[in-house]
Design a protein around this motif. Structure first.
Motif, PDB file in Angstrom:
ATOM      1  N   ARG A 122       0.529 -31.480  -6.122  1.00  0.00           N
ATOM      2  CA  ARG A 122       0.806 -30.685  -4.928  1.00  0.00           C
ATOM      3  C   ARG A 122       0.255 -31.347  -3.687  1.00  0.00           C
ATOM      4  O   ARG A 122       0.926 -31.441  -2.664  1.00  0.00           O
ATOM      5  CB  ARG A 122       0.204 -29.288  -5.069  1.00  0.00           C
ATOM      6  N   PHE A 126       2.688 -33.179  -0.714  1.00  0.00           N
ATOM      7  CA  PHE A 126       2.643 -32.495   0.580  1.00  0.00           C
ATOM      8  C   PHE A 126       2.283 -33.447   1.723  1.00  0.00           C
ATOM      9  O   PHE A 126       2.443 -33.102   2.891  1.00  0.00           O
ATOM     10  CB  PHE A 126       1.628 -31.345   0.517  1.00  0.00           C
ATOM     11  N   PHE A 189       6.970 -29.543   0.579  1.00  0.00           N
ATOM     12  CA  PHE A 189       6.768 -28.251   1.226  1.00  0.00           C
ATOM     13  C   PHE A 189       7.498 -27.134   0.481  1.00  0.00           C
ATOM     14  O   PHE A 189       6.939 -26.068   0.205  1.00  0.00           O
ATOM     15  CB  PHE A 189       7.276 -28.355   2.658  1.00  0.00           C
ATOM     16  N   VAL A 192       5.931 -26.167  -2.827  1.00  0.00           N
ATOM     17  CA  VAL A 192       4.786 -25.264  -2.682  1.00  0.00           C
ATOM     18  C   VAL A 192       5.233 -23.820  -2.520  1.00  0.00           C
ATOM     19  O   VAL A 192       4.730 -22.912  -3.186  1.00  0.00           O
ATOM     20  CB  VAL A 192       3.915 -25.703  -1.483  1.00  0.00           C
ATOM     21  N   ILE A 193       6.221 -23.607  -1.666  1.00  0.00           N
ATOM     22  CA  ILE A 193       6.699 -22.233  -1.449  1.00  0.00           C
ATOM     23  C   ILE A 193       7.277 -21.640  -2.735  1.00  0.00           C
ATOM     24  O   ILE A 193       6.959 -20.513  -3.119  1.00  0.00           O
ATOM     25  CB  ILE A 193       7.820 -22.202  -0.395  1.00  0.00           C
ATOM     26  N   PHE A 234      14.070 -17.416   1.893  1.00  0.00           N
ATOM     27  CA  PHE A 234      13.166 -17.919   2.915  1.00  0.00           C
ATOM     28  C   PHE A 234      13.194 -19.441   2.962  1.00  0.00           C
ATOM     29  O   PHE A 234      13.346 -20.055   4.028  1.00  0.00           O
ATOM     30  CB  PHE A 234      11.761 -17.413   2.576  1.00  0.00           C
ATOM     31  N   MET A 238      14.677 -21.697   6.030  1.00  0.00           N
ATOM     32  CA  MET A 238      13.815 -22.583   6.783  1.00  0.00           C
ATOM     33  C   MET A 238      14.348 -23.990   6.825  1.00  0.00           C
ATOM     34  O   MET A 238      14.286 -24.657   7.857  1.00  0.00           O
ATOM     35  CB  MET A 238      12.423 -22.574   6.186  1.00  0.00           C
ATOM     36  N   SER A 312       6.206 -14.621   3.775  1.00  0.00           N
ATOM     37  CA  SER A 312       5.766 -15.781   4.541  1.00  0.00           C
ATOM     38  C   SER A 312       4.281 -16.009   4.382  1.00  0.00           C
ATOM     39  O   SER A 312       3.726 -16.940   4.921  1.00  0.00           O
ATOM     40  CB  SER A 312       6.133 -15.609   6.005  1.00  0.00           C
ATOM     41  N   ARG A 313       3.579 -15.112   3.679  1.00  0.00           N
ATOM     42  CA  ARG A 313       2.147 -15.367   3.547  1.00  0.00           C
ATOM     43  C   ARG A 313       1.782 -15.882   2.185  1.00  0.00           C
ATOM     44  O   ARG A 313       2.409 -15.563   1.222  1.00  0.00           O
ATOM     45  CB  ARG A 313       1.381 -14.090   3.806  1.00  0.00           C
TER      46      ARG A 313
ATOM     47  N   TYR B 290      -6.036 -33.764   6.676  1.00  0.00           N
ATOM     48  CA  TYR B 290      -5.307 -32.965   5.686  1.00  0.00           C
ATOM     49  C   TYR B 290      -6.040 -32.947   4.357  1.00  0.00           C
ATOM     50  O   TYR B 290      -6.228 -31.881   3.751  1.00  0.00           O
ATOM     51  CB  TYR B 290      -3.887 -33.519   5.523  1.00  0.00           C
ATOM     52  N   ALA B 303       2.871 -20.599   5.761  1.00  0.00           N
ATOM     53  CA  ALA B 303       2.951 -19.283   6.394  1.00  0.00           C
ATOM     54  C   ALA B 303       3.841 -19.312   7.623  1.00  0.00           C
ATOM     55  O   ALA B 303       4.536 -18.363   7.921  1.00  0.00           O
ATOM     56  CB  ALA B 303       1.563 -18.800   6.783  1.00  0.00           C
TER      57      ALA B 303
END
Lengths: 313, 308
Positions: A122, A126, A189, A192-193, A234, A238, A312-313, B290, B303
């Motif tokens: 991860r 990222f 990214f 991760v979501i 989401f 995005m 989103s959190r 980072y 977020a």
């Protein structure tokens, strides 16, 4: 704000309640005011101003603005490069969205179990997310370099000489090369979501289905995917929004819109029209058309965000 | 399903489901390592390794390239540099005037945050917590800003900045970045403040705090996670921003890092080792930052990157 003092004598208590309401309204407005001013001056006013300027012939510098009515729009409609660029913008946005999300979904599903090195994975995938598109673009221009680049070097080394291409100089694949770099930068990214979404699915659901005799594929299709829908919405949204309006940096750095406009996207052509063509009126007309084309996505984004901001959190 | 049937009958329910989902059992039992299970894990590890390699190798290549000499760069594409020679880094730092550009980027990033954080927390608080006339309208107005992608209005914004006489100033850049961050920032802070119970500040106000006082003394300290998210979000996007900077700044001494890099590339584009040294210099601080706070970065960007 005017400072008021409130003597706490019984006679003025009634007045005080009224002024408190007024004071609260004042406070509210004062606290929200800076945000309102910024949004007005640098978002909504420019939008209105752009619509206005699009009705003039103007080089952007001189005081000489000539009213031309809708002629700029007619010019835009007759500008084949602009519509090519719009086509590329859509190709870019849809390509990037599909590839990123499919890749991220597959990788996230694979990773959704206790694996050694998952944390490292991860963190590593990222890294490109935090990097500037400028750095990424310059670096990958190098990887794609036909003679000294890493990619053709690799293909040579493994005996796939026939796959060697001028990745950025061949008009038929240049846009896909740029798209793949965007995918490289952002997939981590989305992993991760989506992984976060997968981990929020209660294990009992899968277990119950498994006990009822559902195979792994059926569990994925009938349980995981539906449970994942908000997160996927989401994630897809995005990447769509991002790809539509922030493709400028990468295209500019990697190809500048070339070769022969094969990677031209709406934003690069708008900037070109402004600064090389000195046709600010037409550039604004193009901006307005682009705005109308993407506003539906913006509206969708706003809806999803305000309705389910919990994702989103 | 077949996996399930193939299991020895003595395996309990919990372990069975763990195997079906390839979750390694907490208490490892003999007979659990079926060939299918081992193979699936092996494939997963290979895919993981390849993905990591694809992500990280270009970066390693970039850093190593900065250490190579011109001829070495072409002769030895893959290998390690022959020596740890920092001359390319020194050259790029001086030729690209990177020190100045670092300062400009820092000024712009900090300046933007100094505006965005108070403005969005004040607005978010007022809209979430103070019942006043017009709050609904203001909330909708600011949120509509999210629907206007900044790239689309770049040219009109450019014109407005020219009108304001702010072309070629870092202030102009800061104002534009601030405006760009505000709609999403207000939304984030609003959702954050809304989750804080009303009783807290009612208590503060009963004790004689003004709404302003309650905000600064009670609420703002509680909002620290929301602010941290915004610092990461605004910080990264401003630090990396190129498009608006390239429109608004046309003077070498005012360039931010991304802008400076592009100019550097067009001027020194054929000096690849030096170019790679420059890329490394620009990227490394961000990567170190980072790596030292990856949890905050990942959750912060996840977020709020709604605006792309």
């Amino acid at each position: 704000m005017t400072t008021q003092t409130f003597p706490s004598t019984p006679q003025v208590r009634k007045r005080r309640v009224m002024t408190l309401t007024r004071q609260r309204t004042m406070t509210g407005w004062l606290m929200a005011l800076p945000a309102v001013v910024f949004a007005s001056v640098f978002i909504f006013y420019p939008l209105a101003r752009g619509a206005w300027v699009s009705l003039f012939r103007w080089d952007g510098l001189s005081a000489d603005m000539t009213w031309v009515g809708l002629r700029n729009y007619v010019n835009v409609f007759n500008d084949p490069i602009y519509w090519d660029a719009i086509g590329h913008t859509f190709q870019y946005a849809i390509g990037v969205t599909v590839i990123k999300n499919v890749l991220a979904l597959v990788l996230a599903v694979l990773l959704n179990r206790k694996l050694r090195g998952r944390g490292f994975f991860r963190v590593a995938t990222f890294i490109p997310v935090i990097m500037s598109f400028v750095v990424v673009g310059i670096l990958w221009s190098w990887i794609f370099n036909p003679t000294f680049g890493l990619l053709n070097g690799l293909l040579n080394a493994v005996g796939l000489e026939s796959w060697i291409h001028g990745w950025l100089s061949d008009p038929s694949i240049a846009l896909w090369s740029v798209i793949s770099v965007d995918v490289w930068k952002w997939t981590g990214f989305h992993i991760v979501i989506i992984l976060a979404g997968l981990q929020s699915i209660p294990e009992e659901l899968d277990e119950a289905a498994a006990l009822d005799g559902a195979g792994r594929f059926r569990i994925f299709w009938n349980i995981t995917l539906p449970m994942l829908r908000p997160v996927l919405t989401f994630s897809i949204l995005m990447s769509l929004v991002g790809a539509f309006v922030s493709n400028y940096d990468l295209v500019k750095v990697m190809t500048g819109g070339g070769p022969s406009h094969s990677t031209e996207v709406a934003l690069t052509w708008i900037v070109n029209t402004t600064f090389s063509g000195l046709n600010v009126g037409k550039a604004n007309a193009m901006s307005m058309i682009l705005f109308l084309l993407v506003i539906a996505i913006g509206a969708l984004q706003l809806r999803v965000m305000t309705r389910r901001n919990d994702i989103s959190r | 399903m077949s996996t399930y049937e193939a299991l020895p009958l003595s395996v309990d329910r919990e372990t069975a489901s763990e195997i079906i989902h390839d979750r390694p059992p907490r208490r490892r039992k003999v007979g659990v390592l079926t060939p299918a299970y081992v193979a699936s894990r092996a494939v997963t590890y290979v895919i993981m390794a390849v993905t990591i390699l694809l992500t990280v190798y270009p970066l390693i290549w970039m850093v190593l390239g900065g250490f190579k000499s011109g001829s070495e760069f072409y002769a030895n594409i893959w290998g390690l540099p022959s020596s740890l020679d920092f001359s390319n880094f020194v050259y790029s730092w001086n030729a690209g005037n990177l020190g100045q550009k670092f300062i400009n980027s820092i000024v712009v990033t900090l300046g933007t945050m100094a505006l965005v954080l108070p403005i969005t927390s004040m607005a978010g608080y007022a809209l979430a917590k103070i019942r006043f006339r017009g709050r609904r309208a203001i909330y909708v107005f600011i949120l509509l800003g999210i629907m206007v992608p900044f790239g689309v209005i770049a040219i009109p914004v450019f014109t407005v900045i020219v009108d304001l006489g702010l072309l070629n100033t870092l202030v102009g850049l800061v104002l534009v970045y601030t405006a760009n961050a505000i709609p999403l920032g207000v939304f984030l802070m609003y959702s954050f403040f809304e989750s804080i119970p009303d009783e807290l500040e009612e208590a503060a106000q009963v004790d004689g705090c003004s709404p302003f006082g309650a905000f600064f003394r009670i609420i703002l300290p509680l909002a620290r996670p929301g602010l941290a998210t915004q610092v990461i979000l605004t910080g990264t996007s401003v630090w990396n921003e190129y498009f608006m900077a390239s429109l608004l700044i046309h003077q070498d001494s005012l360039q931010t890092l991304p802008l400076g890099l592009v100019i550097f590339t067009s001027r020194f584009g054929t000096n690849y080792p030096q170019l790679f040294a420059a890329l490394t210099i620009v990227t490394l601080p961000m990567i170190i930052l980072y790596l030292s706070a990856q949890k905050q970065f990942i959750s912060g960007l996840a977020a709020g990157a709604v605006k792309g």
